[in-house]
Design a protein around this motif. Structure first.
Motif, PDB file in Angstrom:
ATOM      1  N   ILE A   1       0.844  -1.187   0.000  1.00 19.62           N
ATOM      2  CA  ILE A   1       0.000   0.000   0.000  1.00 19.62           C
ATOM      3  C   ILE A   1       0.882   1.241   0.000  1.00 19.62           C
ATOM      4  N   LYS A   2       0.530   2.205  -0.806  1.00 21.91           N
ATOM      5  CA  LYS A   2       1.268   3.461  -0.880  1.00 21.91           C
ATOM      6  C   LYS A   2       0.365   4.604  -0.402  1.00 21.91           C
ATOM      7  N   PRO A   3       0.923   5.617   0.304  1.00 26.89           N
ATOM      8  CA  PRO A   3       2.314   5.734   0.739  1.00 26.89           C
ATOM      9  C   PRO A   3       2.605   4.846   1.940  1.00 26.89           C
ATOM     10  N   HIS A   4       3.855   4.887   2.381  1.00 31.61           N
ATOM     11  CA  HIS A   4       4.312   4.029   3.476  1.00 31.61           C
ATOM     12  C   HIS A   4       3.476   4.219   4.734  1.00 31.61           C
ATOM     13  N   ARG A   5       3.169   5.457   5.089  1.00 28.92           N
ATOM     14  CA  ARG A   5       2.439   5.696   6.342  1.00 28.92           C
ATOM     15  C   ARG A   5       1.031   5.128   6.289  1.00 28.92           C
ATOM     16  N   LEU A   6       0.428   5.081   5.096  1.00 27.67           N
ATOM     17  CA  LEU A   6      -0.899   4.483   4.962  1.00 27.67           C
ATOM     18  C   LEU A   6      -0.818   2.970   5.154  1.00 27.67           C
ATOM     19  N   ARG A   7       0.264   2.387   4.688  1.00 31.39           N
ATOM     20  CA  ARG A   7       0.454   0.943   4.883  1.00 31.39           C
ATOM     21  C   ARG A   7       0.620   0.632   6.377  1.00 31.39           C
ATOM     22  N   VAL A   8       1.360   1.471   7.084  1.00 29.22           N
ATOM     23  CA  VAL A   8       1.528   1.270   8.522  1.00 29.22           C
ATOM     24  C   VAL A   8       0.173   1.413   9.223  1.00 29.22           C
ATOM     25  N   TYR A   9      -0.599   2.416   8.806  1.00 25.11           N
ATOM     26  CA  TYR A   9      -1.919   2.635   9.397  1.00 25.11           C
ATOM     27  C   TYR A   9      -2.822   1.425   9.168  1.00 25.11           C
ATOM     28  N   ALA A  10      -2.799   0.887   7.953  1.00 28.71           N
ATOM     29  CA  ALA A  10      -3.596  -0.301   7.643  1.00 28.71           C
ATOM     30  C   ALA A  10      -3.163  -1.486   8.499  1.00 28.71           C
ATOM     31  N   ALA A  11      -1.866  -1.609   8.730  1.00 24.48           N
ATOM     32  CA  ALA A  11      -1.355  -2.689   9.568  1.00 24.48           C
ATOM     33  C   ALA A  11      -1.827  -2.533  11.008  1.00 24.48           C
ATOM     34  N   MET A  12      -1.924  -1.286  11.467  1.00 20.85           N
ATOM     35  CA  MET A  12      -2.416  -1.038  12.822  1.00 20.85           C
ATOM     36  C   MET A  12      -3.901  -1.386  12.942  1.00 20.85           C
ATOM     37  N   VAL A  13      -4.669  -1.108  11.903  1.00 25.08           N
ATOM     38  CA  VAL A  13      -6.087  -1.479  11.903  1.00 25.08           C
ATOM     39  C   VAL A  13      -6.222  -3.003  11.943  1.00 25.08           C
ATOM     40  N   ARG A  14      -5.351  -3.685  11.232  1.00 31.23           N
ATOM     41  CA  ARG A  14      -5.357  -5.158  11.276  1.00 31.23           C
ATOM     42  C   ARG A  14      -5.106  -5.655  12.695  1.00 31.23           C
ATOM     43  N   ALA A  15      -4.165  -5.025  13.393  1.00 35.55           N
ATOM     44  CA  ALA A  15      -3.877  -5.408  14.774  1.00 35.55           C
ATOM     45  C   ALA A  15      -5.077  -5.127  15.683  1.00 35.55           C
ATOM     46  N   LEU A  16      -5.735  -4.007  15.455  1.00 31.62           N
ATOM     47  CA  LEU A  16      -6.928  -3.671  16.234  1.00 31.62           C
ATOM     48  C   LEU A  16      -8.014  -4.718  16.029  1.00 31.62           C
ATOM     49  N   ASP A  17      -8.225  -5.107  14.774  1.00 31.21           N
ATOM     50  CA  ASP A  17      -9.239  -6.102  14.466  1.00 31.21           C
ATOM     51  C   ASP A  17      -8.937  -7.420  15.189  1.00 31.21           C
ATOM     52  N   ARG A  18      -7.683  -7.811  15.173  1.00 35.73           N
ATOM     53  CA  ARG A  18      -7.292  -9.050  15.840  1.00 35.73           C
ATOM     54  C   ARG A  18      -7.492  -8.947  17.350  1.00 35.73           C
ATOM     55  N   SER A  19      -7.186  -7.805  17.901  1.00 34.81           N
ATOM     56  CA  SER A  19      -7.302  -7.607  19.344  1.00 34.81           C
ATOM     57  C   SER A  19      -8.748  -7.665  19.801  1.00 34.81           C
ATOM     58  N   VAL A  20      -9.645  -6.996  19.062  1.00 32.46           N
ATOM     59  CA  VAL A  20     -11.069  -7.048  19.402  1.00 32.46           C
ATOM     60  C   VAL A  20     -11.596  -8.472  19.251  1.00 32.46           C
ATOM     61  N   ALA A  21     -11.108  -9.184  18.245  1.00 34.15           N
ATOM     62  CA  ALA A  21     -11.549 -10.566  18.035  1.00 34.15           C
ATOM     63  C   ALA A  21     -11.196 -11.445  19.224  1.00 34.15           C
ATOM     64  N   ARG A  22     -10.075 -11.190  19.871  1.00 39.50           N
ATOM     65  CA  ARG A  22      -9.693 -11.989  21.043  1.00 39.50           C
ATOM     66  C   ARG A  22     -10.737 -11.854  22.149  1.00 39.50           C
ATOM     67  N   ILE A  23     -11.282 -10.649  22.306  1.00 38.23           N
ATOM     68  CA  ILE A  23     -12.307 -10.430  23.324  1.00 38.23           C
ATOM     69  C   ILE A  23     -13.598 -11.160  22.950  1.00 38.23           C
ATOM     70  N   THR A  24     -14.066 -10.961  21.725  1.00 34.76           N
ATOM     71  CA  THR A  24     -15.331 -11.574  21.320  1.00 34.76           C
ATOM     72  C   THR A  24     -15.224 -13.100  21.301  1.00 34.76           C
ATOM     73  N   GLU A  25     -14.087 -13.626  20.901  1.00 32.68           N
ATOM     74  CA  GLU A  25     -13.905 -15.078  20.879  1.00 32.68           C
ATOM     75  C   GLU A  25     -13.883 -15.654  22.293  1.00 32.68           C
ATOM     76  N   ALA A  26     -13.289 -14.923  23.230  1.00 33.98           N
ATOM     77  CA  ALA A  26     -13.274 -15.383  24.623  1.00 33.98           C
ATOM     78  C   ALA A  26     -14.680 -15.394  25.198  1.00 33.98           C
ATOM     79  N   LEU A  27     -15.469 -14.380  24.880  1.00 36.49           N
ATOM     80  CA  LEU A  27     -16.861 -14.345  25.343  1.00 36.49           C
ATOM     81  C   LEU A  27     -17.649 -15.522  24.785  1.00 36.49           C
ATOM     82  N   GLU A  28     -17.437 -15.822  23.515  1.00 33.46           N
ATOM     83  CA  GLU A  28     -18.139 -16.943  22.895  1.00 33.46           C
ATOM     84  C   GLU A  28     -17.697 -18.272  23.501  1.00 33.46           C
TER      85      GLU A  28
END
Length: 270
Positions: free
Chosen positions: A37-64
């Protein structure tokens, strides 16, 4: 771990994810996973959103996994829109403004509430909501009474979310930071500031991206909303802590873009 340890008794879990806040940084795994993804900072931002998604999933999966998901309230929201100092012009698109402004790009944020036992899947509420609504919503959901002499701001959102209340309520919401004051009444929104000494008036139903300032054309509406702002100020109390800094913020440009004469701006007292 907390969810597992408290599965047999009521619990409250506060989890603040700062994954998409500055500084922009991500793991190499997430950075490589999102692709080129270009530019570099947008790629980093997208990677951070991916980490956020994974982190929230850990909570919802534990509840389930613990059989708690159906009767647990999960709220996903943000305290503001993306900041201009990220240098990402599209981060709040199509709305104008950034964090540190009260344009829609700065204050229009996600608010998802999941409670499978009460809220039908896919429900959408059009009535404006604010974070002041979370306290009365959760308090009413768990049957907690308001302490004597305490008046909560905000409304219970559950009747709206469950279809028990009409989803066309005219609400009046306020924001303020020092001399920068904002009111939204129904679809009309007025921003007033002393630096610059200016008023911005928009009809969000017709102009949700705030392109046409109607302050000069609709002095009647300005007067109506100014009266609400003044009443709000008169009924409030002085700040416990005065602002100590005033920050200029370009409304339509990120910090990575050059400010030109004629560009709109506000100062944010903080």
């Amino acid at each position: 771990k907390f969810i597992r340890a408290n599965r047999n008794r009521p619990f409250f879990l506060y989890l603040a994810h700062w994954a998409t806040h500055t500084p922009l940084q991500a793991t190499r795994e997430d950075y490589e996973a999102v692709g080129d993804i270009k530019p570099h900072r947008l790629r980093v931002y997208a990677a951070m959103v991916r980490a956020l998604d994974r982190s929230v999933a850990r909570i919802t999966e534990a509840l389930e996994a613990e059989g708690l998901a159906d009767n647990t309230i999960v709220v996903f929201t943000s305290d503001n829109g993306g900041a201009g100092y990220l240098g990402l012009p599209e981060v709040n698109a199509p709305y104008r403004g950034w964090k540190l402004t009260a344009f829609e790009g700065g204050i229009r944020a996600p608010l998802f509430i999941k409670w499978p036992q009460r809220i039908p899947k896919g429900s959408v509420v059009e009535t404006p909501a604010a974070h002041i609504d979370l306290m009365p919503t959760v308090a009413n959901a768990v049957g907690a009474s308001t302490p004597e002499g305490v008046e909560l701001d905000g409304i219970d959102l559950l009747p709206l979310a469950t279809g028990q209340a009409d989803d066309d309520q005219v609400r009046t919401l306020f924001w303020q930071s020092g001399y920068y004051r904002i009111v939204r009444h129904g679809d009309w929104k007025l921003q007033v500031s002393e630096r610059p000494n200016k008023q911005w008036l928009y009809n969000l139903a017709e102009d949700p991206t705030e392109q046409r300032n109607l302050a000069q054309q609709r002095p009647d509406k300005v007067s109506e909303l100014m009266a609400l702002l003044d009443q709000h100020k008169d009924n409030g109390r002085a700040p416990l802590y005065p602002y100590v800094v005033e920050m200029p913020v370009a409304i339509d440009k990120t910090l990575a873009e050059k400010f030109e004469p004629g560009d709109e701006y506000i100062y944010w007292p903080n």
